[in-house]
Write a protein that holds these residues in place. Structure first.
Motif, PDB file in Angstrom:
ATOM      1  N   ASP A  31     -16.580  21.396  26.839  1.00  0.00           N
ATOM      2  CA  ASP A  31     -15.461  20.787  27.545  1.00  0.00           C
ATOM      3  C   ASP A  31     -14.138  21.176  26.898  1.00  0.00           C
ATOM      4  O   ASP A  31     -14.048  21.360  25.695  1.00  0.00           O
ATOM      5  CB  ASP A  31     -15.577  19.259  27.524  1.00  0.00           C
ATOM      6  N   GLN A  32     -13.114  21.267  27.724  1.00  0.00           N
ATOM      7  CA  GLN A  32     -11.749  21.459  27.240  1.00  0.00           C
ATOM      8  C   GLN A  32     -11.156  20.065  27.101  1.00  0.00           C
ATOM      9  O   GLN A  32     -11.129  19.300  28.054  1.00  0.00           O
ATOM     10  CB  GLN A  32     -10.965  22.288  28.252  1.00  0.00           C
ATOM     11  N   GLN A  33     -10.710  19.706  25.894  1.00  0.00           N
ATOM     12  CA  GLN A  33     -10.170  18.369  25.683  1.00  0.00           C
ATOM     13  C   GLN A  33      -8.949  18.443  24.778  1.00  0.00           C
ATOM     14  O   GLN A  33      -8.975  19.101  23.746  1.00  0.00           O
ATOM     15  CB  GLN A  33     -11.231  17.458  25.073  1.00  0.00           C
ATOM     16  N   THR A  34      -7.900  17.756  25.188  1.00  0.00           N
ATOM     17  CA  THR A  34      -6.674  17.668  24.399  1.00  0.00           C
ATOM     18  C   THR A  34      -6.299  16.201  24.301  1.00  0.00           C
ATOM     19  O   THR A  34      -6.271  15.500  25.316  1.00  0.00           O
ATOM     20  CB  THR A  34      -5.526  18.439  25.089  1.00  0.00           C
ATOM     21  N   ARG A  35      -6.035  15.738  23.080  1.00  0.00           N
ATOM     22  CA  ARG A  35      -5.609  14.354  22.860  1.00  0.00           C
ATOM     23  C   ARG A  35      -4.395  14.362  21.951  1.00  0.00           C
ATOM     24  O   ARG A  35      -4.229  15.254  21.137  1.00  0.00           O
ATOM     25  CB  ARG A  35      -6.708  13.547  22.170  1.00  0.00           C
ATOM     26  N   GLY A  36      -3.587  13.326  22.069  1.00  0.00           N
ATOM     27  CA  GLY A  36      -2.449  13.214  21.173  1.00  0.00           C
ATOM     28  C   GLY A  36      -1.659  11.954  21.431  1.00  0.00           C
ATOM     29  O   GLY A  36      -2.070  11.088  22.203  1.00  0.00           O
ATOM     30  N   ASN A  37      -0.515  11.877  20.778  1.00  0.00           N
ATOM     31  CA  ASN A  37       0.385  10.750  20.917  1.00  0.00           C
ATOM     32  C   ASN A  37       1.789  11.312  20.943  1.00  0.00           C
ATOM     33  O   ASN A  37       2.152  12.132  20.109  1.00  0.00           O
ATOM     34  CB  ASN A  37       0.218   9.771  19.750  1.00  0.00           C
ATOM     35  N   ILE A  38       2.563  10.876  21.901  1.00  0.00           N
ATOM     36  CA  ILE A  38       3.946  11.310  21.996  1.00  0.00           C
ATOM     37  C   ILE A  38       4.789  10.102  22.390  1.00  0.00           C
ATOM     38  O   ILE A  38       4.461   9.401  23.347  1.00  0.00           O
ATOM     39  CB  ILE A  38       4.120  12.494  22.986  1.00  0.00           C
ATOM     40  N   GLY A  39       5.807   9.810  21.607  1.00  0.00           N
ATOM     41  CA  GLY A  39       6.683   8.675  21.892  1.00  0.00           C
ATOM     42  C   GLY A  39       5.968   7.335  21.900  1.00  0.00           C
ATOM     43  O   GLY A  39       6.381   6.431  22.613  1.00  0.00           O
ATOM     44  N   GLY A  40       4.878   7.203  21.145  1.00  0.00           N
ATOM     45  CA  GLY A  40       4.141   5.951  21.089  1.00  0.00           C
ATOM     46  C   GLY A  40       3.106   5.784  22.185  1.00  0.00           C
ATOM     47  O   GLY A  40       2.476   4.728  22.290  1.00  0.00           O
ATOM     48  N   TYR A  41       2.907   6.798  23.013  1.00  0.00           N
ATOM     49  CA  TYR A  41       1.913   6.745  24.085  1.00  0.00           C
ATOM     50  C   TYR A  41       0.783   7.724  23.788  1.00  0.00           C
ATOM     51  O   TYR A  41       1.023   8.881  23.439  1.00  0.00           O
ATOM     52  CB  TYR A  41       2.541   7.106  25.433  1.00  0.00           C
ATOM     53  N   ASP A  42      -0.450   7.252  23.941  1.00  0.00           N
ATOM     54  CA  ASP A  42      -1.613   8.105  23.761  1.00  0.00           C
ATOM     55  C   ASP A  42      -1.879   8.850  25.062  1.00  0.00           C
ATOM     56  O   ASP A  42      -1.712   8.291  26.145  1.00  0.00           O
ATOM     57  CB  ASP A  42      -2.842   7.249  23.415  1.00  0.00           C
ATOM     58  N   TYR A  43      -2.276  10.118  24.941  1.00  0.00           N
ATOM     59  CA  TYR A  43      -2.610  10.878  26.135  1.00  0.00           C
ATOM     60  C   TYR A  43      -3.889  11.666  25.897  1.00  0.00           C
ATOM     61  O   TYR A  43      -4.293  11.923  24.770  1.00  0.00           O
ATOM     62  CB  TYR A  43      -1.469  11.816  26.551  1.00  0.00           C
ATOM     63  N   GLU A  44      -4.521  12.018  27.009  1.00  0.00           N
ATOM     64  CA  GLU A  44      -5.744  12.815  26.956  1.00  0.00           C
ATOM     65  C   GLU A  44      -5.849  13.644  28.223  1.00  0.00           C
ATOM     66  O   GLU A  44      -5.542  13.167  29.323  1.00  0.00           O
ATOM     67  CB  GLU A  44      -6.971  11.913  26.858  1.00  0.00           C
ATOM     68  N   ARG A  76      -4.717  11.349  31.441  1.00  0.00           N
ATOM     69  CA  ARG A  76      -4.287   9.961  31.313  1.00  0.00           C
ATOM     70  C   ARG A  76      -3.294   9.783  30.182  1.00  0.00           C
ATOM     71  O   ARG A  76      -3.258  10.552  29.236  1.00  0.00           O
ATOM     72  CB  ARG A  76      -5.467   9.030  31.135  1.00  0.00           C
ATOM     73  N   MET A  77      -2.490   8.721  30.320  1.00  0.00           N
ATOM     74  CA  MET A  77      -1.505   8.380  29.300  1.00  0.00           C
ATOM     75  C   MET A  77      -1.316   6.878  29.301  1.00  0.00           C
ATOM     76  O   MET A  77      -1.297   6.246  30.349  1.00  0.00           O
ATOM     77  CB  MET A  77      -0.177   9.065  29.572  1.00  0.00           C
ATOM     78  N   GLY A  78      -1.197   6.302  28.114  1.00  0.00           N
ATOM     79  CA  GLY A  78      -0.964   4.868  28.033  1.00  0.00           C
ATOM     80  C   GLY A  78      -1.061   4.369  26.617  1.00  0.00           C
ATOM     81  O   GLY A  78      -0.915   5.125  25.660  1.00  0.00           O
ATOM     82  N   LYS A  79      -1.283   3.093  26.491  1.00  0.00           N
ATOM     83  CA  LYS A  79      -1.416   2.444  25.189  1.00  0.00           C
ATOM     84  C   LYS A  79      -2.889   2.258  24.871  1.00  0.00           C
ATOM     85  O   LYS A  79      -3.663   1.832  25.721  1.00  0.00           O
ATOM     86  CB  LYS A  79      -0.729   1.077  25.182  1.00  0.00           C
ATOM     87  N   ASN A  80      -3.262   2.535  23.648  1.00  0.00           N
ATOM     88  CA  ASN A  80      -4.629   2.333  23.197  1.00  0.00           C
ATOM     89  C   ASN A  80      -4.604   1.230  22.146  1.00  0.00           C
ATOM     90  O   ASN A  80      -4.133   1.436  21.039  1.00  0.00           O
ATOM     91  CB  ASN A  80      -5.197   3.622  22.609  1.00  0.00           C
ATOM     92  N   TYR A  81      -5.111   0.087  22.528  1.00  0.00           N
ATOM     93  CA  TYR A  81      -5.117  -1.066  21.633  1.00  0.00           C
ATOM     94  C   TYR A  81      -6.421  -1.190  20.867  1.00  0.00           C
ATOM     95  O   TYR A  81      -6.619  -2.133  20.112  1.00  0.00           O
ATOM     96  CB  TYR A  81      -4.880  -2.355  22.424  1.00  0.00           C
ATOM     97  N   ASP A  82      -7.328  -0.249  21.062  1.00  0.00           N
ATOM     98  CA  ASP A  82      -8.670  -0.344  20.497  1.00  0.00           C
ATOM     99  C   ASP A  82      -8.684  -0.437  18.977  1.00  0.00           C
ATOM    100  O   ASP A  82      -9.502  -1.135  18.399  1.00  0.00           O
ATOM    101  CB  ASP A  82      -9.512   0.847  20.953  1.00  0.00           C
ATOM    102  N   SER A  83      -7.776   0.259  18.305  1.00  0.00           N
ATOM    103  CA  SER A  83      -7.791   0.274  16.842  1.00  0.00           C
ATOM    104  C   SER A  83      -7.532  -1.114  16.241  1.00  0.00           C
ATOM    105  O   SER A  83      -7.854  -1.366  15.089  1.00  0.00           O
ATOM    106  CB  SER A  83      -6.760   1.266  16.308  1.00  0.00           C
TER     107      SER A  83
END
Length: 168
Positions: A31-44, A76-83
């Protein structure tokens, strides 16, 4: 479809704006997968088996994406509260304000997406779709709810031996 500044109140642990060409399966090495955080928002961005052309251009709280000839694609992009490892009730109401321009073609949908723990639950608030209306005929009809002039179907379906936040 153009939705302007729609406010949603969600009592949940993670919230994300998502555009998907189908429901994702388990990620594999191909799979091609890219994840990161920009400006406080998580994206994938996830492209199953790396097929076709898929791109996502994230910004601080926004993104654009496009795809063609894919097997299965998610952006997708948003907040990840899981941690924080809190029960979803500890967060109280989460208010999402978003503006989206979504032009459905084929099997795709645009939604708010997230998970809760205790109870373990995956949810989708589907705002728009293409050829296939999620969740199809799957699940039990639990009624409807109207928010800000939009009516949403509530459906419940059980998943067994499927990936989740806590394993399979």
């Amino acid at each position: 479809m153009k939705l302007s500044k729609i406010k949603k109140i969600i009592g949940a642990g993670a919230s994300t704006m998502m555009i998907a060409a189908a429901i994702p399966a388990v990620a594999s090495a191909a799979d091609q997968q890219t994840r990161g955080n920009i400006g406080g928002y998580d994206y994938e961005m996830w492209n199953q088996n790396g097929q076709g052309q898929a791109s996502m251009n994230p910004g601080a709280g926004s993104f654009t994406c496009s795809w063609s000839n894919i097997e299965n694609f998610l952006a997708r992009m948003g907040k990840n509260y899981d941690s924080q490892k809190k029960n979803y009730k500890a967060f109280g109401n989460i208010v999402l304000t978003y503006d989206v321009e979504y032009t459905p073609r084929g099997n795709s949908y645009m939604c708010v997406y997230g998970w809760t723990r205790n109870p373990l639950m995956e949810y989708y608030i589907v705002e728009g779709w293409g050829d296939w209306r999620p969740p199809g005929n799957d699940g039990e009809n639990k009624g409807t709810v109207t928010l800000n002039g939009n009516t949403y179907d509530i459906r419940k379906s059980m998943r067994y031996n499927q990936p989740s936040l806590d394993g399979t």
